[in-house]
Design a protein around this motif. Structure first.
Motif, PDB file in Angstrom:
ATOM      1  N   GLY A   1       0.822  -1.190   0.000  1.00 49.51           N
ATOM      2  CA  GLY A   1       0.000   0.000   0.000  1.00 49.51           C
ATOM      3  C   GLY A   1       0.862   1.248   0.000  1.00 49.51           C
ATOM      4  N   SER A   2       0.227   2.388  -0.205  1.00 51.69           N
ATOM      5  CA  SER A   2       0.954   3.656  -0.254  1.00 51.69           C
ATOM      6  C   SER A   2       0.127   4.748   0.395  1.00 51.69           C
ATOM      7  N   VAL A   3       0.796   5.563   1.220  1.00 49.87           N
ATOM      8  CA  VAL A   3       0.126   6.716   1.828  1.00 49.87           C
ATOM      9  C   VAL A   3       1.076   7.909   1.803  1.00 49.87           C
ATOM     10  N   ASN A   4       0.555   9.050   1.379  1.00 51.00           N
ATOM     11  CA  ASN A   4       1.299  10.310   1.383  1.00 51.00           C
ATOM     12  C   ASN A   4       0.804  11.187   2.509  1.00 51.00           C
ATOM     13  N   MET A   5       1.727  11.906   3.141  1.00 56.06           N
ATOM     14  CA  MET A   5       1.361  12.804   4.237  1.00 56.06           C
ATOM     15  C   MET A   5       2.094  14.129   4.093  1.00 56.06           C
ATOM     16  N   TRP A   6       1.401  15.206   4.465  1.00 56.70           N
ATOM     17  CA  TRP A   6       1.943  16.558   4.425  1.00 56.70           C
ATOM     18  C   TRP A   6       1.869  17.156   5.832  1.00 56.70           C
ATOM     19  N   ILE A   7       2.969  17.705   6.291  1.00 54.85           N
ATOM     20  CA  ILE A   7       3.042  18.302   7.627  1.00 54.85           C
ATOM     21  C   ILE A   7       3.516  19.743   7.485  1.00 54.85           C
ATOM     22  N   ASP A   8       2.734  20.694   7.985  1.00 50.88           N
ATOM     23  CA  ASP A   8       3.077  22.109   7.930  1.00 50.88           C
ATOM     24  C   ASP A   8       3.159  22.650   9.348  1.00 50.88           C
ATOM     25  N   VAL A   9       4.363  23.021   9.774  1.00 48.30           N
ATOM     26  CA  VAL A   9       4.570  23.570  11.109  1.00 48.30           C
ATOM     27  C   VAL A   9       4.663  25.087  10.997  1.00 48.30           C
ATOM     28  N   ILE A  10       3.855  25.785  11.772  1.00 48.01           N
ATOM     29  CA  ILE A  10       3.790  27.233  11.713  1.00 48.01           C
ATOM     30  C   ILE A  10       4.596  27.832  12.865  1.00 48.01           C
ATOM     31  N   GLY A  11       5.469  28.773  12.534  1.00 46.59           N
ATOM     32  CA  GLY A  11       6.248  29.481  13.548  1.00 46.59           C
ATOM     33  C   GLY A  11       5.986  30.967  13.471  1.00 46.59           C
ATOM     34  N   ARG A  12       7.017  31.752  13.715  1.00 49.36           N
ATOM     35  CA  ARG A  12       6.878  33.204  13.625  1.00 49.36           C
ATOM     36  C   ARG A  12       8.163  33.770  13.037  1.00 49.36           C
ATOM     37  N   GLN A  13       8.018  34.471  11.936  1.00 52.63           N
ATOM     38  CA  GLN A  13       9.174  35.011  11.242  1.00 52.63           C
ATOM     39  C   GLN A  13       9.812  36.145  12.040  1.00 52.63           C
ATOM     40  N   ALA A  14      11.148  36.223  11.965  1.00 51.94           N
ATOM     41  CA  ALA A  14      11.859  37.289  12.663  1.00 51.94           C
ATOM     42  C   ALA A  14      13.275  37.399  12.113  1.00 51.94           C
ATOM     43  N   HIS A  15      13.971  38.463  12.511  1.00 51.29           N
ATOM     44  CA  HIS A  15      15.381  38.630  12.164  1.00 51.29           C
ATOM     45  C   HIS A  15      16.198  37.650  13.002  1.00 51.29           C
ATOM     46  N   VAL A  16      17.214  37.021  12.372  1.00 53.98           N
ATOM     47  CA  VAL A  16      17.994  36.024  13.107  1.00 53.98           C
ATOM     48  C   VAL A  16      18.759  36.636  14.280  1.00 53.98           C
ATOM     49  N   ALA A  17      19.000  37.932  14.228  1.00 52.34           N
ATOM     50  CA  ALA A  17      19.703  38.588  15.333  1.00 52.34           C
ATOM     51  C   ALA A  17      18.798  38.825  16.536  1.00 52.34           C
ATOM     52  N   TYR A  18      17.482  38.642  16.344  1.00 50.82           N
ATOM     53  CA  TYR A  18      16.518  38.838  17.424  1.00 50.82           C
ATOM     54  C   TYR A  18      15.661  37.574  17.576  1.00 50.82           C
ATOM     55  N   PRO A  19      16.306  36.463  17.928  1.00 51.90           N
ATOM     56  CA  PRO A  19      15.571  35.188  17.954  1.00 51.90           C
ATOM     57  C   PRO A  19      14.415  35.163  18.950  1.00 51.90           C
ATOM     58  N   HIS A  20      14.501  35.995  19.982  1.00 51.07           N
ATOM     59  CA  HIS A  20      13.421  36.015  20.975  1.00 51.07           C
ATOM     60  C   HIS A  20      12.124  36.562  20.393  1.00 51.07           C
ATOM     61  N   GLU A  21      12.229  37.244  19.268  1.00 49.10           N
ATOM     62  CA  GLU A  21      11.020  37.781  18.634  1.00 49.10           C
ATOM     63  C   GLU A  21      10.414  36.802  17.625  1.00 49.10           C
ATOM     64  N   GLY A  22      11.152  35.716  17.373  1.00 48.10           N
ATOM     65  CA  GLY A  22      10.665  34.745  16.404  1.00 48.10           C
ATOM     66  C   GLY A  22      10.383  33.395  17.032  1.00 48.10           C
TER      67      GLY A  22
END
Length: 376
Positions: free
Chosen positions: A181-202
């Protein structure tokens, strides 16, 4: 008495039809003419709507007594791609090989089976053709739609042969008696975009997606058995679509496929993965589509019959296998015992797809022997 059909001439006519899924391209019209000339009642069906349709399908039948033997196949082909040495939709023979898209998968076996029928005018029982135009696509409005149509009319074959290209090294060396048999799965994880220098905001979604991926990699599904290899889960892609070097992504996406044996069902595997996703990334989007369930036709009268016919023509004793991808047998197996047997699969879906002319003629002889054993 109807003149015997030349399988090579019929195959050349079918290849000339550009029947890329789900287009019919004239291929089923060719079959209708050939089968009507052999005394079959032919029904042309169109199922589904855009974007996955409409899909052309064909059902043909002759006779009314038992037993009922059915041949299943598809006229649709995958796109040819660029780089062919010949015109993919104009059959050309060179060095004993006939080139063209669909020569192997699977217009060659359809032509061979129809030619075999034309050489066996005194068959008893009932003989049917179950032909779809959507095997290479999503298979939503193809064989399943035909099965619904058959169910409404209480049409149930006693045995089915699918003409997929199953042979590995020599014509007749392999019969398929089951499929994973065959099964396809899609997983979408939602985060929060931010500047890498301010990781606490992302909120970097990849952290959670990597945890999901690790747990999926560690899943031990099964060890296989006498007929099936172990089930396997493969991550197909991980995407964030991030073009920048200084941006924490806002979303991360993973797609996976599981090819599974009869120790599982598609829905069971979906729920196992869903549970992991919910634990590691609550609120993530999750979607799954089961393309088909695993099945096995236990070795018995049908595989013995096909094997004996192969042995009569080639002298080979075929291997019984469940390897490879999926086919429409994943739907049809619910009706009756089913096996798959056809041409060599070495060039299917490839550039310069080709079949040995002698293999098509030998396959016609094998199919004729099968018909005589099943309905003679």
């Amino acid at each position: 008495m109807t003149d015997a059909i030349d399988p090579i001439a019929l195959l050349e006519e079918l290849i000339a039809c550009p029947s890329i899924t789900p287009e019919e391209g004239g291929a089923q019209a060719v079959l209708e003419r050939a089968l009507t000339g052999l005394g079959f009642d032919v029904t042309r069906l169109v199922s589904g709507e855009a974007p996955h349709g409409p899909v052309p399908n064909l059902f043909a039948t002759r006779g009314s007594a038992g037993p009922h033997f059915a041949f299943a196949g598809h006229t649709d082909v995958v796109p040819p791609g660029k780089g062919w040495a010949t015109d993919p939709f104009k059959a050309e023979t060179k060095g004993g090989l006939l080139y063209g898209r669909g020569a192997v998968d699977m217009k060659g076996s359809i032509a061979a089976f129809i030619a075999a029928v034309s050489r066996a005018p005194d068959l008893g029982g009932t003989l049917s053709f179950i032909i779809t135009g959507d095997e290479e696509g999503l298979a939503i409005h193809g064989t399943r739609a035909l099965m619904d149509w058959m169910a409404e009319r209480s049409i149930v074959p006693d045995m089915i042969l699918v003409g997929e290209p199953t042979s590995q090294n020599r014509l007749g060396d392999t019969i398929k008696i089951g499929r994973r048999g065959s099964v396809n799965m899609w997983i979408d994880v939602i985060g929060r975009q931010a500047h890498v220098a301010y990781p606490h905001e992302g909120d970097n979604p990849l952290r959670r997606l990597f945890k999901i991926g690790t747990r999926l990699h560690e899943l031990d599904l099964d060890d296989g058995d006498e007929w099936f290899q172990p089930s396997n889960l493969e991550v197909i892609t991980v995407d964030v679509g991030n073009q920048a070097t200084n941006v924490i992504p806002g979303e991360a996406h993973l797609r996976l496929n599981i090819r599974f044996n009869v120790h599982h069902t598609g829905n069971e595997l979906v729920e196992r993965v869903r549970a992991i996703v919910e634990e590691e990334a609550p609120g993530a989007r999750f979607e799954a589509i089961v393309s088909g369930e695993a099945f096995l036709t236990e070795p018995g009268p049908l595989s013995d019959l096909v094997g004996a016919a192969i042995g009569e023509v080639t002298g080979l004793t075929p291997e019984l296998s469940t390897g490879g991808g999926t086919s429409d047998a994943r739907f049809l197996h619910t009706l009756c015992p089913i096996v798959e047997f056809g041409l060599l699969n070495a060039t299917m879906h490839k550039l310069d797809e080709a079949v040995a002319v002698e293999d098509v003629r030998s396959l016609t002889e094998i199919y004729g022997s099968i018909l005589r054993r099943a309905l003679g």
